[in-house]
Design an enzyme around this catalytic site. Sequence first.
Site, mmCIF file in Angstrom:
data_model
loop_
_atom_site.group_PDB
_atom_site.id
_atom_site.type_symbol
_atom_site.label_atom_id
_atom_site.label_comp_id
_atom_site.label_asym_id
_atom_site.label_seq_id
_atom_site.Cartn_x
_atom_site.Cartn_y
_atom_site.Cartn_z
ATOM 1 N N LYS A 13 -51.215 -45.395 -26.047
ATOM 2 C CA LYS A 13 -51.976 -46.778 -26.743
ATOM 3 C C LYS A 13 -51.205 -47.896 -26.736
ATOM 4 C CE LYS A 13 -52.515 -45.411 -31.180
ATOM 5 N NZ LYS A 13 -51.427 -44.494 -31.273
ATOM 6 N N ARG A 86 -57.836 -45.785 -38.352
ATOM 7 C CA ARG A 86 -57.813 -44.548 -37.764
ATOM 8 C C ARG A 86 -58.386 -43.610 -38.673
ATOM 9 N NH1 ARG A 86 -52.244 -45.428 -35.972
ATOM 10 N NH2 ARG A 86 -51.019 -43.547 -35.473
ATOM 11 N N ARG A 125 -39.649 -39.420 -25.734
ATOM 12 C CA ARG A 125 -39.955 -40.944 -25.768
ATOM 13 C C ARG A 125 -38.612 -41.369 -26.411
ATOM 14 N NH1 ARG A 125 -45.499 -43.189 -28.490
ATOM 15 N NH2 ARG A 125 -44.736 -41.938 -30.379
ATOM 16 N N ARG A 153 -37.766 -42.472 -32.227
ATOM 17 C CA ARG A 153 -38.399 -42.596 -33.643
ATOM 18 C C ARG A 153 -38.260 -41.243 -34.240
ATOM 19 N NH1 ARG A 153 -44.467 -44.849 -32.166
ATOM 20 N NH2 ARG A 153 -44.966 -43.170 -33.928
ATOM 21 N N ARG A 164 -49.091 -34.844 -36.953
ATOM 22 C CA ARG A 164 -49.597 -36.205 -36.307
ATOM 23 C C ARG A 164 -50.896 -35.877 -35.702
ATOM 24 N NH1 ARG A 164 -45.005 -39.217 -33.825
ATOM 25 N NH2 ARG A 164 -46.648 -40.864 -33.665
#
Length: 214
Positions: A13, A86, A125, A153, A164
């Site tokens: 995204k 969301r 990531r 993160r 998530r």
Amino acid sequence: MNLILIGAPASGKGTQANHLARHFSLKNLSTGDMLRRACAQGDELGIRANTYLREGQLVPDDLVVQLVLDRLEENDQGIIMDGFPRTLAQAEKFDILLEQRNMHLDGVILIKVSDPVLIKRSTDRRFDPETGRIYNLHFDPPPDEILARLEKREDDNEEIVKERLRIYKDQTTALITHYQKKNLLTPVEGSRMPEEVFFSILEQLNHGQRQTEQ
Ligand code: AMP
């Protein structure tokens, strides 16, 4: 042009939002980035949002809607929403906010990626705190000389990513139905290279292709 990007964690995204913002000169509103910034600054909103972010839970609707409201301006020429709305409640509030500003949505892009790819992408990531650039150790490796300064993160560990993902699936069905009914939904296969995904989004937007049924 006003667009929304919907996609699971690590679906790409953020990358696609950046491309689209540059391409169409849109204001890029990423609620995840805004919330992470608020947490880092330790302001009141950040303090309230911190635990939700760390645990991979959704921040309460009223806080997020207020955050978006604060960033929308009368003279916005075009926006791209990354990670908002969301929930159905957020989507309904957002419809009202747009209507009050005489703004309309041109498309809602749904980036689709399979779970195993999402989990691999999230745990690999890394971001560069100096430039904000996001890398993937596997698919988009950083140059050796900056490797040491890259950070992960806090919510990108496997257990939290799975939570998530669960929340994403739980909330997204209603969101998808909401935008399908408005004939705005544009699904895009997101497991390809970022450039290919971007071209596919452009193509679909140009052709006004929408999916009315799942
Ligand atoms: P993201 O960067 O989009 O993956 O978002 C990171 C985290 O920020 C999420 O796991 C949530 O805790 C929070 N967050 C971002 N956007 C929203 C939203 N629209 N509603 C609720 N929580 C959000």
